[in-house]
Design a protein around this motif. Structure first.
Motif, PDB file in Angstrom:
ATOM      1  N   ARG A  96      79.369  44.263  83.807  1.00  0.00           N
ATOM      2  CA  ARG A  96      79.802  44.584  82.517  1.00  0.00           C
ATOM      3  C   ARG A  96      81.085  43.748  82.225  1.00  0.00           C
ATOM      4  NH1 ARG A  96      83.415  49.028  80.398  1.00  0.00           N
ATOM      5  NH2 ARG A  96      82.716  49.565  78.428  1.00  0.00           N
ATOM      6  N   ARG A  97      81.372  43.147  81.151  1.00  0.00           N
ATOM      7  CA  ARG A  97      82.204  41.962  80.942  1.00  0.00           C
ATOM      8  C   ARG A  97      83.140  42.586  79.639  1.00  0.00           C
ATOM      9  NH1 ARG A  97      79.395  36.303  81.886  1.00  0.00           N
ATOM     10  NH2 ARG A  97      78.487  36.611  83.796  1.00  0.00           N
ATOM     11  N   PRO A  98      84.245  42.357  79.443  1.00  0.00           N
ATOM     12  CA  PRO A  98      84.911  42.606  78.232  1.00  0.00           C
ATOM     13  C   PRO A  98      84.772  41.193  77.449  1.00  0.00           C
ATOM     14  CG  PRO A  98      86.659  41.911  79.950  1.00  0.00           C
ATOM     15  CD  PRO A  98      85.050  42.265  80.836  1.00  0.00           C
ATOM     16  N   VAL A  99      84.950  41.688  76.041  1.00  0.00           N
ATOM     17  CA  VAL A  99      84.449  40.321  75.131  1.00  0.00           C
ATOM     18  C   VAL A  99      85.702  40.256  74.215  1.00  0.00           C
ATOM     19  CG1 VAL A  99      83.049  39.425  73.300  1.00  0.00           C
ATOM     20  CG2 VAL A  99      81.952  40.524  75.228  1.00  0.00           C
ATOM     21  N   VAL A 100      86.315  39.130  73.920  1.00  0.00           N
ATOM     22  CA  VAL A 100      87.181  38.753  73.117  1.00  0.00           C
ATOM     23  C   VAL A 100      86.825  37.767  72.200  1.00  0.00           C
ATOM     24  CG1 VAL A 100      88.534  39.685  74.730  1.00  0.00           C
ATOM     25  CG2 VAL A 100      88.577  37.315  74.737  1.00  0.00           C
ATOM     26  N   GLU A 101      87.750  37.538  71.166  1.00  0.00           N
ATOM     27  CA  GLU A 101      87.516  36.617  70.380  1.00  0.00           C
ATOM     28  C   GLU A 101      88.608  35.549  70.696  1.00  0.00           C
ATOM     29  OE1 GLU A 101      88.148  37.122  65.989  1.00  0.00           O
ATOM     30  OE2 GLU A 101      86.077  37.991  65.693  1.00  0.00           O
ATOM     31  N   VAL A 102      88.052  34.204  70.553  1.00  0.00           N
ATOM     32  CA  VAL A 102      88.801  32.981  71.151  1.00  0.00           C
ATOM     33  C   VAL A 102      88.482  31.989  70.059  1.00  0.00           C
ATOM     34  CG1 VAL A 102      89.369  31.192  72.827  1.00  0.00           C
ATOM     35  CG2 VAL A 102      88.826  33.556  73.705  1.00  0.00           C
ATOM     36  N   THR A 152      86.824  42.956  71.744  1.00  0.00           N
ATOM     37  CA  THR A 152      85.947  43.459  70.522  1.00  0.00           C
ATOM     38  C   THR A 152      84.990  44.197  71.030  1.00  0.00           C
ATOM     39  OG1 THR A 152      84.571  41.626  70.759  1.00  0.00           O
ATOM     40  CG2 THR A 152      86.473  41.221  69.435  1.00  0.00           C
ATOM     41  N   ARG A 153      84.479  44.110  72.248  1.00  0.00           N
ATOM     42  CA  ARG A 153      83.351  44.976  72.820  1.00  0.00           C
ATOM     43  C   ARG A 153      83.073  44.782  74.090  1.00  0.00           C
ATOM     44  NH1 ARG A 153      78.265  42.093  72.580  1.00  0.00           N
ATOM     45  NH2 ARG A 153      78.350  39.916  72.054  1.00  0.00           N
ATOM     46  N   HIS A 154      82.079  45.373  74.767  1.00  0.00           N
ATOM     47  CA  HIS A 154      81.722  45.070  76.007  1.00  0.00           C
ATOM     48  C   HIS A 154      80.643  44.587  76.248  1.00  0.00           C
ATOM     49  CE1 HIS A 154      85.392  47.367  77.193  1.00  0.00           C
ATOM     50  NE2 HIS A 154      85.446  46.745  78.128  1.00  0.00           N
ATOM     51  N   VAL A 155      80.197  43.657  77.054  1.00  0.00           N
ATOM     52  CA  VAL A 155      78.633  43.552  77.338  1.00  0.00           C
ATOM     53  C   VAL A 155      77.956  43.488  78.605  1.00  0.00           C
ATOM     54  CG1 VAL A 155      79.328  40.905  77.877  1.00  0.00           C
ATOM     55  CG2 VAL A 155      76.908  41.463  76.513  1.00  0.00           C
ATOM     56  N   ARG A 156      76.815  43.947  78.800  1.00  0.00           N
ATOM     57  CA  ARG A 156      76.270  44.157  79.997  1.00  0.00           C
ATOM     58  C   ARG A 156      75.384  42.846  80.495  1.00  0.00           C
ATOM     59  NH1 ARG A 156      71.983  48.782  81.517  1.00  0.00           N
ATOM     60  NH2 ARG A 156      70.511  47.025  82.140  1.00  0.00           N
ATOM     61  N   ILE A 157      75.783  42.178  81.399  1.00  0.00           N
ATOM     62  CA  ILE A 157      75.068  40.824  81.704  1.00  0.00           C
ATOM     63  C   ILE A 157      74.195  41.076  82.681  1.00  0.00           C
ATOM     64  CG2 ILE A 157      75.549  38.728  82.653  1.00  0.00           C
ATOM     65  CD1 ILE A 157      76.469  38.903  79.756  1.00  0.00           C
ATOM     66  N   ILE A 158      72.813  40.935  82.808  1.00  0.00           N
ATOM     67  CA  ILE A 158      72.036  40.990  83.860  1.00  0.00           C
ATOM     68  C   ILE A 158      72.140  39.628  84.709  1.00  0.00           C
ATOM     69  CG2 ILE A 158      69.461  41.321  84.880  1.00  0.00           C
ATOM     70  CD1 ILE A 158      69.245  43.023  82.203  1.00  0.00           C
ATOM     71  N   ARG A 159      72.386  39.619  86.101  1.00  0.00           N
ATOM     72  CA  ARG A 159      72.439  38.186  86.750  1.00  0.00           C
ATOM     73  C   ARG A 159      71.276  37.989  87.370  1.00  0.00           C
ATOM     74  NH1 ARG A 159      78.211  36.891  87.608  1.00  0.00           N
ATOM     75  NH2 ARG A 159      77.189  35.352  88.875  1.00  0.00           N
ATOM     76  N   GLY A 218      86.196  18.654  69.579  1.00  0.00           N
ATOM     77  CA  GLY A 218      86.253  17.445  68.712  1.00  0.00           C
ATOM     78  C   GLY A 218      87.055  17.865  67.486  1.00  0.00           C
ATOM     79  N   ASP A 219      86.444  17.618  66.540  1.00  0.00           N
ATOM     80  CA  ASP A 219      87.172  18.279  65.180  1.00  0.00           C
ATOM     81  C   ASP A 219      86.812  19.479  64.524  1.00  0.00           C
ATOM     82  OD1 ASP A 219      84.979  17.139  64.082  1.00  0.00           O
ATOM     83  OD2 ASP A 219      85.802  16.183  62.286  1.00  0.00           O
ATOM     84  N   VAL A 220      85.814  20.184  65.295  1.00  0.00           N
ATOM     85  CA  VAL A 220      85.357  21.505  64.946  1.00  0.00           C
ATOM     86  C   VAL A 220      86.179  22.672  65.726  1.00  0.00           C
ATOM     87  CG1 VAL A 220      83.241  22.845  65.208  1.00  0.00           C
ATOM     88  CG2 VAL A 220      83.066  20.549  65.047  1.00  0.00           C
ATOM     89  N   TYR A 221      86.597  23.528  64.789  1.00  0.00           N
ATOM     90  CA  TYR A 221      87.298  24.704  64.921  1.00  0.00           C
ATOM     91  C   TYR A 221      86.414  25.849  64.569  1.00  0.00           C
ATOM     92  CZ  TYR A 221      90.359  28.797  65.378  1.00  0.00           C
ATOM     93  OH  TYR A 221      91.005  30.066  65.580  1.00  0.00           O
ATOM     94  N   ARG A 222      86.069  26.857  66.002  1.00  0.00           N
ATOM     95  CA  ARG A 222      85.306  27.849  65.729  1.00  0.00           C
ATOM     96  C   ARG A 222      85.927  29.184  66.307  1.00  0.00           C
ATOM     97  NH1 ARG A 222      79.429  27.076  64.837  1.00  0.00           N
ATOM     98  NH2 ARG A 222      79.347  25.621  62.989  1.00  0.00           N
ATOM     99  N   LYS A 223      85.914  30.392  65.821  1.00  0.00           N
ATOM    100  CA  LYS A 223      86.510  31.377  66.384  1.00  0.00           C
ATOM    101  C   LYS A 223      85.377  32.415  66.559  1.00  0.00           C
ATOM    102  CE  LYS A 223      90.483  34.851  66.302  1.00  0.00           C
ATOM    103  NZ  LYS A 223      91.512  35.284  65.436  1.00  0.00           N
ATOM    104  N   GLU A 224      85.168  32.519  68.004  1.00  0.00           N
ATOM    105  CA  GLU A 224      83.687  33.273  68.329  1.00  0.00           C
ATOM    106  C   GLU A 224      84.249  34.326  69.336  1.00  0.00           C
ATOM    107  OE1 GLU A 224      80.632  33.157  66.884  1.00  0.00           O
ATOM    108  OE2 GLU A 224      81.179  31.428  65.719  1.00  0.00           O
ATOM    109  N   GLU A 225      83.183  35.112  70.070  1.00  0.00           N
ATOM    110  CA  GLU A 225      83.234  35.932  70.844  1.00  0.00           C
ATOM    111  C   GLU A 225      83.069  35.072  72.068  1.00  0.00           C
ATOM    112  OE1 GLU A 225      80.485  39.281  70.349  1.00  0.00           O
ATOM    113  OE2 GLU A 225      82.213  40.492  69.412  1.00  0.00           O
ATOM    114  N   VAL A 226      84.106  35.563  73.243  1.00  0.00           N
ATOM    115  CA  VAL A 226      83.797  35.032  74.663  1.00  0.00           C
ATOM    116  C   VAL A 226      83.944  35.943  75.533  1.00  0.00           C
ATOM    117  CG1 VAL A 226      85.134  33.413  76.327  1.00  0.00           C
ATOM    118  CG2 VAL A 226      84.725  33.001  73.701  1.00  0.00           C
ATOM    119  N   SER A 227      82.864  35.999  76.472  1.00  0.00           N
ATOM    120  CA  SER A 227      83.268  37.233  77.648  1.00  0.00           C
ATOM    121  C   SER A 227      83.891  36.575  78.938  1.00  0.00           C
ATOM    122  CB  SER A 227      81.850  37.367  78.272  1.00  0.00           C
ATOM    123  OG  SER A 227      81.102  36.327  78.941  1.00  0.00           O
ATOM    124  N   LEU A 228      84.768  37.531  79.353  1.00  0.00           N
ATOM    125  CA  LEU A 228      85.662  37.260  80.214  1.00  0.00           C
ATOM    126  C   LEU A 228      85.295  37.476  81.818  1.00  0.00           C
ATOM    127  CD1 LEU A 228      88.982  38.867  78.669  1.00  0.00           C
ATOM    128  CD2 LEU A 228      88.051  36.511  78.495  1.00  0.00           C
TER     129      LEU A 228
END
Length: 160
Positions: free
Chosen positions: A101-107, A87-94, A112-122
């Motif tokens: 630079r990390r790729p970001v995808v939706e997962v 979905t995009r790339h993100v720049r992370i400052i350690r 529990g019983d909560v379902y969410r589809k959100e962005e996750v960096s790899l």
């Protein structure tokens, strides 16, 4: 002067969903694959991150995709191959000041019983205790954390 009774004629709005209480470590299901990972629930992290090994980017239908492996939670010598659209790339400052630079995808995550589809960096998280870190964006408005406990609710999302 407005009083407390001024809202009595306002239309009823839907009550918000009750917040679920989860521990600081929970089993979380990656959707749609159905892989259950032990995850650190971290309100100190804005976004979520997922272990990603052997990353390979490719094009599908004119869009950038990534294939990557996670460690099979049932057999650490095995790998499970996943594919997602980037979905995009993100720049992370350690903490060290280095940039990454990390790729970001939706997962989709079932917590529990909560379902969410959100962005996750790899990122390669093999040196860390958990393959999945769930940040506050994934939990916002639905989950409260009990920092004293873990494994309070097994993943149980009905997506029918």
């Amino acid at each position: 002067m407005a009083g407390a009774d001024d809202d009595k004629d306002a239309p009823d709005s839907e009550a918000p969903e009750p917040m679920r209480i989860l521990g600081y470590v929970e089993d979380v299901t990656l959707m749609p694959e159905g892989v259950v990972l032990k995850a650190k629930m971290d309100t100190g992290a804005t976004t979520s991150s997922l272990n990603a090994l052997n990353k390979e980017t490719f094009e599908r239908d004119g869009k950038e995709w990534i294939a990557f492996d996670i460690i099979d939670p049932d057999d650490e010598d095995n790998r499970i191959r996943l594919e997602r659209e980037i979905t995009r790339h993100v720049r992370i400052i350690r903490h060290s000041g280095d940039h990454q630079r990390r790729p970001v995808v939706e997962v989709g995550l079932c917590m529990g019983d909560v379902y969410r589809k959100e962005e996750v960096s790899l990122i390669d998280r093999t040196a860390l205790s958990y393959q999945l870190l769930v940040g506050r964006n994934h939990m916002a408005g639905a989950i409260l954390l009990d920092s004293r406990d873990k494994f309070l609710q097994a993943p149980d999302c009905n997506l029918d």
